[in-house]
Design a protein around this motif. Structure first.
Motif, PDB file in Angstrom:
ATOM      1  N   GLN A 225      55.318  89.288  84.942  1.00  9.33           N
ATOM      2  CA  GLN A 225      55.839  90.621  84.666  1.00  9.33           C
ATOM      3  C   GLN A 225      55.282  91.667  85.627  1.00  9.33           C
ATOM      4  O   GLN A 225      55.972  92.639  85.955  1.00  9.33           O
ATOM      5  CB  GLN A 225      55.520  91.027  83.220  1.00  9.33           C
ATOM      6  CG  GLN A 225      56.382  90.312  82.190  1.00  9.33           C
ATOM      7  CD  GLN A 225      56.066  90.750  80.776  1.00  9.33           C
ATOM      8  OE1 GLN A 225      54.893  90.807  80.382  1.00  9.33           O
ATOM      9  NE2 GLN A 225      57.088  91.060  80.003  1.00  9.33           N
ATOM     10  N   ASN A 226      54.052  91.471  86.071  1.00 11.38           N
ATOM     11  CA  ASN A 226      53.420  92.445  86.964  1.00 11.38           C
ATOM     12  C   ASN A 226      53.571  92.111  88.440  1.00 11.38           C
ATOM     13  O   ASN A 226      53.756  93.003  89.268  1.00 11.38           O
ATOM     14  CB  ASN A 226      51.926  92.568  86.637  1.00 11.38           C
ATOM     15  CG  ASN A 226      51.669  93.250  85.307  1.00 11.38           C
ATOM     16  OD1 ASN A 226      52.098  94.373  85.094  1.00 11.38           O
ATOM     17  ND2 ASN A 226      51.002  92.567  84.405  1.00 11.38           N
ATOM     18  N   VAL A 227      53.507  90.830  88.782  1.00  4.39           N
ATOM     19  CA  VAL A 227      53.461  90.433  90.194  1.00  4.39           C
ATOM     20  C   VAL A 227      54.795  89.850  90.652  1.00  4.39           C
ATOM     21  O   VAL A 227      55.500  90.436  91.480  1.00  4.39           O
ATOM     22  CB  VAL A 227      52.325  89.419  90.439  1.00  4.39           C
ATOM     23  CG1 VAL A 227      52.305  88.972  91.905  1.00  4.39           C
ATOM     24  CG2 VAL A 227      50.983  90.045  90.057  1.00  4.39           C
ATOM     25  N   THR A 228      55.159  88.691  90.128  1.00  2.80           N
ATOM     26  CA  THR A 228      56.336  87.973  90.632  1.00  2.80           C
ATOM     27  C   THR A 228      57.608  88.783  90.501  1.00  2.80           C
ATOM     28  O   THR A 228      58.409  88.860  91.439  1.00  2.80           O
ATOM     29  CB  THR A 228      56.497  86.642  89.884  1.00  2.80           C
ATOM     30  OG1 THR A 228      55.253  85.946  89.880  1.00  2.80           O
ATOM     31  CG2 THR A 228      57.559  85.778  90.547  1.00  2.80           C
ATOM     32  N   PHE A 229      57.816  89.389  89.322  1.00  2.00           N
ATOM     33  CA  PHE A 229      59.054  90.132  89.075  1.00  2.00           C
ATOM     34  C   PHE A 229      58.788  91.600  88.743  1.00  2.00           C
ATOM     35  O   PHE A 229      59.678  92.288  88.246  1.00  2.00           O
ATOM     36  CB  PHE A 229      59.822  89.495  87.910  1.00  2.00           C
ATOM     37  CG  PHE A 229      60.068  88.023  88.079  1.00  2.00           C
ATOM     38  CD1 PHE A 229      61.082  87.563  88.906  1.00  2.00           C
ATOM     39  CD2 PHE A 229      59.282  87.090  87.411  1.00  2.00           C
ATOM     40  CE1 PHE A 229      61.318  86.198  89.060  1.00  2.00           C
ATOM     41  CE2 PHE A 229      59.511  85.721  87.560  1.00  2.00           C
ATOM     42  CZ  PHE A 229      60.520  85.272  88.390  1.00  2.00           C
ATOM     43  N   GLY A 230      57.577  92.079  89.005  1.00  2.00           N
ATOM     44  CA  GLY A 230      57.208  93.429  88.610  1.00  2.00           C
ATOM     45  C   GLY A 230      56.900  94.350  89.776  1.00  2.00           C
ATOM     46  O   GLY A 230      57.493  94.242  90.854  1.00  2.00           O
ATOM     47  N   TRP A 231      55.939  95.252  89.570  1.00  2.00           N
ATOM     48  CA  TRP A 231      55.666  96.308  90.550  1.00  2.00           C
ATOM     49  C   TRP A 231      55.238  95.756  91.908  1.00  2.00           C
ATOM     50  O   TRP A 231      55.571  96.343  92.950  1.00  2.00           O
ATOM     51  CB  TRP A 231      54.600  97.255  89.998  1.00  2.00           C
ATOM     52  CG  TRP A 231      53.278  96.591  89.697  1.00  2.00           C
ATOM     53  CD1 TRP A 231      52.866  96.086  88.506  1.00  2.00           C
ATOM     54  CD2 TRP A 231      52.207  96.361  90.620  1.00  2.00           C
ATOM     55  NE1 TRP A 231      51.610  95.538  88.613  1.00  2.00           N
ATOM     56  CE2 TRP A 231      51.179  95.709  89.902  1.00  2.00           C
ATOM     57  CE3 TRP A 231      52.014  96.648  91.964  1.00  2.00           C
ATOM     58  CZ2 TRP A 231      49.971  95.324  90.496  1.00  2.00           C
ATOM     59  CZ3 TRP A 231      50.814  96.268  92.561  1.00  2.00           C
ATOM     60  CH2 TRP A 231      49.813  95.620  91.828  1.00  2.00           C
ATOM     61  N   ALA A 232      54.504  94.639  91.926  1.00  2.00           N
ATOM     62  CA  ALA A 232      54.064  94.081  93.215  1.00  2.00           C
ATOM     63  C   ALA A 232      55.269  93.627  94.042  1.00  2.00           C
ATOM     64  O   ALA A 232      55.360  93.898  95.246  1.00  2.00           O
ATOM     65  CB  ALA A 232      53.095  92.926  92.986  1.00  2.00           C
ATOM     66  N   PHE A 233      56.182  92.935  93.387  1.00  2.00           N
ATOM     67  CA  PHE A 233      57.372  92.458  94.087  1.00  2.00           C
ATOM     68  C   PHE A 233      58.214  93.618  94.597  1.00  2.00           C
ATOM     69  O   PHE A 233      58.605  93.657  95.776  1.00  2.00           O
ATOM     70  CB  PHE A 233      58.204  91.567  93.157  1.00  2.00           C
ATOM     71  CG  PHE A 233      59.585  91.271  93.687  1.00  2.00           C
ATOM     72  CD1 PHE A 233      59.777  90.332  94.682  1.00  2.00           C
ATOM     73  CD2 PHE A 233      60.690  91.961  93.203  1.00  2.00           C
ATOM     74  CE1 PHE A 233      61.043  90.068  95.188  1.00  2.00           C
ATOM     75  CE2 PHE A 233      61.957  91.705  93.690  1.00  2.00           C
ATOM     76  CZ  PHE A 233      62.136  90.755  94.689  1.00  2.00           C
ATOM     77  N   TYR A 234      58.522  94.579  93.725  1.00  3.11           N
ATOM     78  CA  TYR A 234      59.395  95.681  94.132  1.00  3.11           C
ATOM     79  C   TYR A 234      58.713  96.637  95.097  1.00  3.11           C
ATOM     80  O   TYR A 234      59.382  97.291  95.904  1.00  3.11           O
ATOM     81  CB  TYR A 234      59.917  96.416  92.894  1.00  3.11           C
ATOM     82  CG  TYR A 234      60.924  95.596  92.141  1.00  3.11           C
ATOM     83  CD1 TYR A 234      62.174  95.350  92.688  1.00  3.11           C
ATOM     84  CD2 TYR A 234      60.620  95.022  90.899  1.00  3.11           C
ATOM     85  CE1 TYR A 234      63.104  94.566  92.018  1.00  3.11           C
ATOM     86  CE2 TYR A 234      61.543  94.250  90.231  1.00  3.11           C
ATOM     87  CZ  TYR A 234      62.788  94.017  90.793  1.00  3.11           C
ATOM     88  OH  TYR A 234      63.711  93.237  90.136  1.00  3.11           O
ATOM     89  N   GLY A 235      57.383  96.709  95.040  1.00  2.00           N
ATOM     90  CA  GLY A 235      56.668  97.509  96.018  1.00  2.00           C
ATOM     91  C   GLY A 235      56.874  96.974  97.427  1.00  2.00           C
ATOM     92  O   GLY A 235      57.033  97.735  98.390  1.00  2.00           O
ATOM     93  N   VAL A 236      56.884  95.639  97.558  1.00  2.00           N
ATOM     94  CA  VAL A 236      57.118  95.031  98.872  1.00  2.00           C
ATOM     95  C   VAL A 236      58.598  95.041  99.220  1.00  2.00           C
ATOM     96  O   VAL A 236      59.000  95.446 100.318  1.00  2.00           O
ATOM     97  CB  VAL A 236      56.579  93.577  98.900  1.00  2.00           C
ATOM     98  CG1 VAL A 236      56.951  92.895 100.210  1.00  2.00           C
ATOM     99  CG2 VAL A 236      55.068  93.566  98.709  1.00  2.00           C
ATOM    100  N   ALA A 237      59.441  94.599  98.264  1.00  2.00           N
ATOM    101  CA  ALA A 237      60.877  94.444  98.545  1.00  2.00           C
ATOM    102  C   ALA A 237      61.545  95.766  98.879  1.00  2.00           C
ATOM    103  O   ALA A 237      62.336  95.859  99.830  1.00  2.00           O
ATOM    104  CB  ALA A 237      61.570  93.788  97.345  1.00  2.00           C
TER     105      ALA A 237
END
Length: 502
Positions: free
Chosen positions: A236-248
């Motif tokens: 929820q936080n990394v794979t599909f969350g803020w970490a992912f969308y921060g990079v994408a």
């Protein structure tokens, strides 16, 4: 059965807990989406539409919103091992739910065309030989073997190996471009475009632009169903969350603005301008970065398109096409669509896609918010063919598409069409819910679940296909005593309905 589903990816079945993957495997498989060159282009386009400052504000808001929706999308998929189609059945009915895989599949075919075209443009730009159609064919044929793998066998390995090349490559492109022009660049074109609707703030223009990529939320469910429940918070936080969308979104968006600006080609931001900017700064290394990034994203595009289109056809035919056969078929379609010059209609395609997808996601998110603890009903014999959610989707998306066609008569409403459709879908579904509308039939008898204590670890043989699946998905038709798996429930349903007395 296990050997078959390693290839077919449990496309029409519940993913058993024994088939769930580690957090690194799920993260690796999904991470390929971060390298979409479309996200780099959207960043530069956002700056042209709204100006750099407003574009960055919009990107930050997009990351926050997407992170919240991404976290929601993961929860039920991980808990129940269900893809986006099965999760939407309670809302749209067992036939009406076919809109989910159809929209996702067609959207990803379009993105595969876009990303494949980027590679062809890059190759032609670097080598400066042959007609672009020759490069289209080379790209499609060359990528095909890499597109056949799935989440259980290939995507994670491919993406972990290629991730450093993409990340450090695009970072180097920005650094080299900045050093070449002294960190100044030509930013004069990056002010709000005259064609932008003055009544809409720049950040809102950017937000609406990115609503065209809501397709990532049903995609999220298709990937998250392979995750283990103990890894839910991480995903929820990394794979599909803020970490992912921060990079994408944020990282790639800033890269797009910087590369085109530093390269001095911001007079008219285009997809080819982004590609040319990377090649101008890094040469052969830039070409390698583009090819690697597009292999990463297209491996995901082909995978999710194939499982969704296979799922869609499975709603209406007794015998479907295998996932790998779909990959080959999609390759042919992608090549044909490449010949139409996808860049010429990208804005129209994004606008239509935004309206059709945001209404679907809005209805699913609203249902989840209204029923946070409700178990999904996905078994065919317990659902109506079409549910009230399907009619809500028809009305709300229809209104949005009409507004899109009225840019001259109603410029503000037309520009906000996806947001208006989303709001309408939410309000209409709340009204339907309060009125008691449902796609679930009233059936008290549940022979399989009532007789099995451990629904996740006990396998039950299907009387139709003679394969065994977890008891969680098995059911008995309303008339008869045969036990059927999910795939056979759908394919046999039409035959049973036809046999009933009229």
């Amino acid at each position: 059965m296990v050997e078959e589903q390693i290839t077919e990816e449990y496309t029409n079945h519940v993913v058993p807990k024994s088939a769930r993957k580690s957090r690194s495997q799920v993260l690796g498989s999904w991470s390929g989406i971060t390298s979409a060159m479309a996200f780099v282009y959207y960043g530069a386009l956002a700056a042209v539409l709204a100006g750099v400052q407003q574009a960055i504000i919009g990107l930050v808001l997009v990351v926050i919103c997407y992170s919240l929706l991404g976290s929601y999308s993961v929860r039920d998929a991980v808990r129940w091992g269900l893809n986006s189609t099965l999760l939407s059945r309670r809302l749209f009915g067992h036939k009406g739910a076919a809109i989910a895989p159809l929209l996702v599949g067609l959207s990803l075919v379009y993105y595969a065309v876009f990303e494949g075209t980027i590679v062809a443009v890059a190759l032609q730009s670097y080598f400066n030989v042959w007609d672009i159609r020759v490069w289209y064919a080379i790209v499609v044929v060359g990528m095909l073997p890499l597109m056949l793998g799935g989440m259980q066998t290939w995507l994670s390995k491919l993406n972990w190996v290629s991730l450093p090349i993409y990340f450090f490559g695009v970072t180097a492109a920005v650094l080299f471009a900045g050093m070449q022009v002294g960190w100044v660049g030509d930013w004069s074109a990056f002010s709000a475009a005259a064609s932008s609707t003055p009544a809409i703030p720049g950040w809102l223009t950017v937000f609406v632009l990115y609503m065209g990529i809501f397709v990532l939320f049903p995609e999220t469910q298709d990937a998250a169903r392979f995750a283990k429940e103990r890894d839910l918070k991480f995903h929820q936080n990394v794979t599909f969350g803020w970490a992912f969308y921060g990079v994408a979104y944020l990282f790639n968006g800033l890269v797009g603005i910087a590369i085109v600006g530093f390269a001095g080609s911001s007079d008219e931001v285009s997809e080819s301008g982004v590609v040319q900017g990377i090649i101008d700064t890094l040469g052969l290394v830039g070409l390698i970065v583009i090819v690697v990034s597009q292999i990463r994203i297209n491996s995901a595009n082909f995978y999710f398109a194939s499982v969704n289109l296979e799922r869609f056809v499975g709603h209406f035919t007794k015998r479907g096409i295998s996932r790998k056969a779909w990959v080959v078929l999609i390759s042919l379609v992608v090549f044909v669509l490449m010949l139409t010059n996808v860049f010429s209609y990208i804005s129209v395609a994004l606008a239509w896609q935004a309206v059709l997808i945001v209404t679907l996601v809005g209805i699913m998110a609203t249902h989840s918010a209204l029923n946070p603890r409700q178990a999904p009903e996905f078994r065919t014999h317990r659902l109506k063919a079409v549910g009230p959610g399907f009619m809500v989707w028809i009305v709300s998306s229809g209104v949005g598409i009409v507004l899109l066609q009225l840019p001259a008569q109603a410029p503000v409403l037309s520009a906000l069409a996806p947001m208006i459709s989303l709001g309408l879908a939410v309000l209409l579904y709340i009204a339907v819910h309060l009125a008691g509308g449902s796609a679930v039939k009233e059936r008290r008898a549940d022979p399989v679940r009532d007789s099995v204590e451990d629904l996740w670890n006990v396998r039950v043989e299907c009387d139709s296909c003679e394969r065994s699946y977890v008891a969680q998905e098995m059911d008995v038709p309303e008339q008869g005593q045969s036990v059927q798996c999910l795939a056979c429930q759908e394919s046999k349903r039409d035959l049973e309905d036809a046999a009933l007395p009229r």
